[in-house]
Write a protein that holds these residues in place. Structure first.
Motif, PDB file in Angstrom:
ATOM      1  N   GLU A  41     -68.990 -35.883  15.438  1.00 21.65           N
ATOM      2  CA  GLU A  41     -69.226 -34.636  16.159  1.00 21.65           C
ATOM      3  C   GLU A  41     -67.874 -34.075  16.622  1.00 21.65           C
ATOM      4  O   GLU A  41     -67.076 -34.778  17.216  1.00 21.65           O
ATOM      5  CB  GLU A  41     -70.117 -34.895  17.374  1.00 21.65           C
ATOM      6  CG  GLU A  41     -71.450 -35.580  17.042  1.00 21.65           C
ATOM      7  CD  GLU A  41     -72.299 -34.796  16.049  1.00 21.65           C
ATOM      8  OE1 GLU A  41     -72.253 -33.563  16.083  1.00 21.65           O
ATOM      9  OE2 GLU A  41     -73.005 -35.434  15.238  1.00 21.65           O
ATOM     10  N   GLY A  42     -67.625 -32.824  16.313  1.00 20.07           N
ATOM     11  CA  GLY A  42     -66.332 -32.223  16.648  1.00 20.07           C
ATOM     12  C   GLY A  42     -65.407 -32.121  15.459  1.00 20.07           C
ATOM     13  O   GLY A  42     -64.341 -31.495  15.538  1.00 20.07           O
ATOM     14  N   GLY A  43     -65.781 -32.765  14.338  1.00 16.52           N
ATOM     15  CA  GLY A  43     -64.987 -32.654  13.122  1.00 16.52           C
ATOM     16  C   GLY A  43     -63.712 -33.476  13.147  1.00 16.52           C
ATOM     17  O   GLY A  43     -63.681 -34.594  13.670  1.00 16.52           O
ATOM     18  N   PHE A  44     -62.641 -32.900  12.603  1.00 16.95           N
ATOM     19  CA  PHE A  44     -61.359 -33.598  12.488  1.00 16.95           C
ATOM     20  C   PHE A  44     -60.283 -32.870  13.279  1.00 16.95           C
ATOM     21  O   PHE A  44     -60.313 -31.646  13.432  1.00 16.95           O
ATOM     22  CB  PHE A  44     -60.939 -33.694  11.021  1.00 16.95           C
ATOM     23  CG  PHE A  44     -61.901 -34.468  10.162  1.00 16.95           C
ATOM     24  CD1 PHE A  44     -61.823 -35.855  10.088  1.00 16.95           C
ATOM     25  CD2 PHE A  44     -62.883 -33.816   9.431  1.00 16.95           C
ATOM     26  CE1 PHE A  44     -62.712 -36.566   9.301  1.00 16.95           C
ATOM     27  CE2 PHE A  44     -63.769 -34.517   8.640  1.00 16.95           C
ATOM     28  CZ  PHE A  44     -63.686 -35.904   8.581  1.00 16.95           C
ATOM     29  N   SER A  45     -59.321 -33.628  13.744  1.00 19.19           N
ATOM     30  CA  SER A  45     -58.196 -33.028  14.459  1.00 19.19           C
ATOM     31  C   SER A  45     -57.241 -32.376  13.466  1.00 19.19           C
ATOM     32  O   SER A  45     -57.296 -32.635  12.257  1.00 19.19           O
ATOM     33  CB  SER A  45     -57.459 -34.093  15.274  1.00 19.19           C
ATOM     34  OG  SER A  45     -56.798 -35.010  14.406  1.00 19.19           O
ATOM     35  N   LYS A  46     -56.343 -31.541  13.961  1.00 20.42           N
ATOM     36  CA  LYS A  46     -55.366 -30.870  13.104  1.00 20.42           C
ATOM     37  C   LYS A  46     -54.485 -31.897  12.393  1.00 20.42           C
ATOM     38  O   LYS A  46     -54.172 -31.748  11.203  1.00 20.42           O
ATOM     39  CB  LYS A  46     -54.507 -29.933  13.946  1.00 20.42           C
ATOM     40  CG  LYS A  46     -53.477 -29.166  13.143  1.00 20.42           C
ATOM     41  CD  LYS A  46     -52.671 -28.234  14.035  1.00 20.42           C
ATOM     42  CE  LYS A  46     -51.623 -27.490  13.222  1.00 20.42           C
ATOM     43  NZ  LYS A  46     -50.812 -26.568  14.085  1.00 20.42           N
ATOM     44  N   LYS A  47     -54.090 -32.934  13.107  1.00 18.35           N
ATOM     45  CA  LYS A  47     -53.262 -33.983  12.526  1.00 18.35           C
ATOM     46  C   LYS A  47     -53.978 -34.691  11.383  1.00 18.35           C
ATOM     47  O   LYS A  47     -53.381 -34.983  10.339  1.00 18.35           O
ATOM     48  CB  LYS A  47     -52.882 -34.991  13.607  1.00 18.35           C
ATOM     49  CG  LYS A  47     -52.060 -36.166  13.104  1.00 18.35           C
ATOM     50  CD  LYS A  47     -51.785 -37.149  14.225  1.00 18.35           C
ATOM     51  CE  LYS A  47     -51.043 -38.387  13.708  1.00 18.35           C
ATOM     52  NZ  LYS A  47     -50.800 -39.380  14.791  1.00 18.35           N
TER      53      LYS A  47
END
Length: 205
Positions: free
Chosen positions: A167-173
């Motif tokens: 939930e929230g997907g992936f971070s930019k990094k």
């Protein structure tokens, strides 16, 4: 037969004189048993026949960012009975680190699932502490990311591993580790467990 195995058969509402098919997950045989007697404490089975029945493995691996362990445990049987060969679990930046994998409990869930659906092997589970270590081992990963324009085409997949976020997907990094990203054609936002189950069904069924 006692304990969890007995409970599993009771849930299936097996009655005396009925036949059931079981596997021991140690050989390629499908065993047919007749129920002689069943009560609250035990069940008595009589072997009727055994037939060599080997199913071809799908060799499909999918990756999932670690989610709530209770939700994960409910998701495992769906993936197992559809024939997923390996589920790769990865702790991502948005995974809650307090979610721990109970390997013994997961194995019991997969055993019961295989007995129910007739699968002759258990779905494998592999765990990584973070996305970076996951990508060091696997370089054939496609990110399931709703921020891209490329639609998923399961017919063109070869040996790629599709990675579903929590939930929230992936971070930019984390997104920087991946060169290819795809999305479902559905306009709706899916929960992680819905996405991984739908993805598995879309490819295998």
């Amino acid at each position: 037969m006692q304990d969890e195995a007995l409970m599993h058969l009771k849930i299936r509402r097996i009655k005396p004189k009925e036949s059931i098919n079981l596997r021991n997950l140690e050989d390629e045989f499908l065993y047919e048993y007749q129920v002689d007697e069943i009560n609250k404490k035990f069940i008595s089975l009589n072997l009727v026949s055994k037939v060599k029945q080997k199913y071809e493995k799908s060799n499909l691996s999918l990756a999932l960012a670690m989610i709530d362990s209770k939700i994960l445990e409910k998701t495992l049987p769906f993936l197992n009975e559809m024939g997923l060969d390996k589920l790769i679990l990865v702790y991502s930046d948005f995974s809650q680190k307090n979610f721990k994998l109970d390997e013994k409990r997961c194995e019991k869930i997969l055993i019961n699932s295989s007995q129910q659906c007739g699968r002759d092997n258990l779905m494998q589970i592999e765990l990584f502490k973070d996305v970076e270590s996951f990508c060091k081992k696997y370089d054939n990963v496609i990110l399931l990311d709703f921020e891209t324009d490329e639609l998923l085409d399961e017919k063109n997949l070869k040996d790629e591993i599709i990675f579903v976020g929590c939930e929230g997907g992936f971070s930019k990094k984390e997104r920087e580790f991946f060169t290819r990203k795809v999305k479902f054609k559905s306009p709706y936002t899916l929960k992680s467990q819905s996405a991984i189950i739908g993805l598995c069904a879309k490819i295998l069924l």
